[in-house]
Motif scaffolding. Structure first.
Motif, PDB file in Angstrom:
ATOM      1  N   SER A  99       0.794  -1.222   0.000  1.00 52.69           N
ATOM      2  CA  SER A  99       0.000   0.000   0.000  1.00 52.69           C
ATOM      3  C   SER A  99       0.828   1.275   0.000  1.00 52.69           C
ATOM      4  O   SER A  99       0.277   2.371   0.144  1.00 52.69           O
ATOM      5  N   GLY A 100       2.152   1.160  -0.126  1.00 56.74           N
ATOM      6  CA  GLY A 100       2.995   2.346  -0.182  1.00 56.74           C
ATOM      7  C   GLY A 100       3.315   2.950   1.171  1.00 56.74           C
ATOM      8  O   GLY A 100       3.626   4.141   1.263  1.00 56.74           O
ATOM      9  N   GLY A 261       9.510   1.521  -5.014  1.00 59.29           N
ATOM     10  CA  GLY A 261       9.102   2.800  -5.574  1.00 59.29           C
ATOM     11  C   GLY A 261       8.815   3.919  -4.599  1.00 59.29           C
ATOM     12  O   GLY A 261       8.456   5.029  -5.003  1.00 59.29           O
ATOM     13  N   GLU A 262       8.986   3.694  -3.290  1.00 58.74           N
ATOM     14  CA  GLU A 262       8.746   4.756  -2.315  1.00 58.74           C
ATOM     15  C   GLU A 262       9.984   5.647  -2.213  1.00 58.74           C
ATOM     16  O   GLU A 262      11.113   5.183  -2.373  1.00 58.74           O
ATOM     17  N   ARG A 263       9.770   6.919  -1.922  1.00 61.59           N
ATOM     18  CA  ARG A 263      10.872   7.875  -1.841  1.00 61.59           C
ATOM     19  C   ARG A 263      10.692   8.801  -0.640  1.00 61.59           C
ATOM     20  O   ARG A 263       9.567   9.140  -0.266  1.00 61.59           O
ATOM     21  N   ILE A 264      11.828   9.200  -0.058  1.00 59.50           N
ATOM     22  CA  ILE A 264      11.815  10.225   0.982  1.00 59.50           C
ATOM     23  C   ILE A 264      12.035  11.556   0.276  1.00 59.50           C
ATOM     24  O   ILE A 264      13.051  11.754  -0.393  1.00 59.50           O
ATOM     25  N   ASN A 267      10.589  17.909   2.996  1.00 60.36           N
ATOM     26  CA  ASN A 267      10.688  18.046   4.450  1.00 60.36           C
ATOM     27  C   ASN A 267      10.646  16.720   5.186  1.00 60.36           C
ATOM     28  O   ASN A 267      10.939  16.661   6.381  1.00 60.36           O
ATOM     29  N   GLN A 268      10.281  15.655   4.479  1.00 57.38           N
ATOM     30  CA  GLN A 268      10.230  14.332   5.097  1.00 57.38           C
ATOM     31  C   GLN A 268      11.611  13.881   5.569  1.00 57.38           C
ATOM     32  O   GLN A 268      11.736  13.090   6.503  1.00 57.38           O
ATOM     33  N   TRP A 269      12.661  14.411   4.926  1.00 54.51           N
ATOM     34  CA  TRP A 269      14.013  14.043   5.322  1.00 54.51           C
ATOM     35  C   TRP A 269      14.307  14.431   6.766  1.00 54.51           C
ATOM     36  O   TRP A 269      15.056  13.739   7.463  1.00 54.51           O
TER      37      TRP A 269
END
Length: 337
Positions: A99-100, A261-264, A267-269
């Motif tokens: 579900s990502g 396929g998920e990416r940070i 501002n999530q970093w």
């Protein structure tokens, strides 16, 4: 360091990471949802672990737990909470990659040790070292950053970092924190599993596409290998090293998140850098404790196996010669005073 324990811990982490990748992969191959994955995992994992315990001569963990529950029925109150919670966590581990939400899942596992350290401080009065205070403050900043960024903490992250501590606290309270209890917790889900597979699962799909069944069986085998080797590593390794190595798993699952396929981004970093920094600080303290041969504060990612308390050295009481002559025991002498 015990090489077999090191091997068991690393392979266990690889197995759980591979399971999360296959959970995402199988959804691409066929319309298999997370409940299907969870149901087949439970159905096939229980026999696998049972066989492993029988082969290794450890099945008394299961029978011993059953005897304790019969002798103390109040333990059923613990199972009323821990069995559904474990089922939910096992479902989540398969649902998130499909579900990502894999990154949210790993964030929860990275936050888990810090949540348990804080819980130990306030619930059990355990003392926090300076580095533990620093790690907790950094983690708290990361959580505040995440809430300020999106207005809330992901429910996936919250379920892992709050649900698992509650699960382990209840286990500790009712003394059901062994591998035998883990088997019974999974077994309590069997009625729901059998009902779901019998009425809701697409059995025709498995007949038409045998590769799907092969992947499900393979995933169950990986689950058994991961669980059994995790327990083996807990037995062979010093607790501090075991705790440090157990966080290889969420690191590997983070890699899986990138692969699917998920990416940070953006501002999530700030959230992830803060959380990784906190775990690194806690890991540094654990490493220092291991090198100095002190008790490590690092808590394992899944502390299922009960740790034995170190044996205390008991001085042997010398029986006075007059008592030996009369055939009197030290207990008789103490009771007469």
């Amino acid at each position: 360091m015990n090489r077999r324990g090191l091997f068991a811990s690393v392979v266990s982490s690889l197995a759980f990471a591979l399971f999360s990748y296959l959970a995402a992969l199988i959804a691409w191959i066929a319309p298999i949802n997370s409940i299907d994955v969870w149901a087949w995992r439970i159905l096939l994992t229980i026999p696998g672990i049972t066989i492993a315990l029988l082969v290794t001569g450890r099945f008394f963990w299961v029978t011993g737990e059953a005897k304790r529950v019969v002798a103390q029925p109040k333990k059923l109150l613990a199972y009323a909470f821990t069995a559904p919670m474990l089922a939910m966590q096992m479902w989540l581990f398969g649902w998130a990659p499909q579900s990502g939400y894999t990154l949210d899942l790993t964030l929860g596992y990275f936050l888990l040790p810090l949540a348990m350290v804080v819980l130990g401080r306030f619930l059990y009065g355990e003392r926090l070292s300076f580095l533990s205070h620093v790690a907790t403050a950094v983690a708290a900043f990361a959580v505040i950053w995440e809430i300020a960024r999106i207005g809330y903490l992901s429910w996936v992250t919250a379920l892992v970092c709050l649900g698992y501590p509650a699960y382990f606290v209840i286990r500790r309270k009712f003394e059901t924190d062994g591998v035998g209890a883990l088997v019974w917790e999974m077994s309590l889900s069997l009625p729901v599993v059998l009902w779901y597979i019998g009425t809701r699962a697409d059995l025709e799909l498995l007949a038409e596409r045998p590769i799907v069944l092969v992947i499900l069986v393979f995933m169950a085998g990986i689950s058994v290998i991961g669980t059994v080797l995790y327990v083996v590593a807990a037995k062979l390794l010093p607790y501090g090293i075991f705790g440090l190595l157990s966080y290889l798993e969420p690191a590997l699952v983070t890699v899986v998140a990138v692969l699917v396929g998920e990416r940070i981004t953006g501002n999530q970093w700030g959230t992830y850098i803060g959380m990784w920094t906190a775990v690194a600080i806690l890991g540094l303290e654990g490493l220092v404790s291991v090198l100095r041969h002190r008790r490590s504060p690092v808590i394992a990612a899944r502390p299922w196996r009960r740790r034995r308390r170190p044996r205390s050295k008991v001085r042997r009481r010398v029986v006075p010669s007059s008592n030996r002559d009369r055939g009197t025991s030290p207990a008789d002498t103490a009771g007469s005073k």
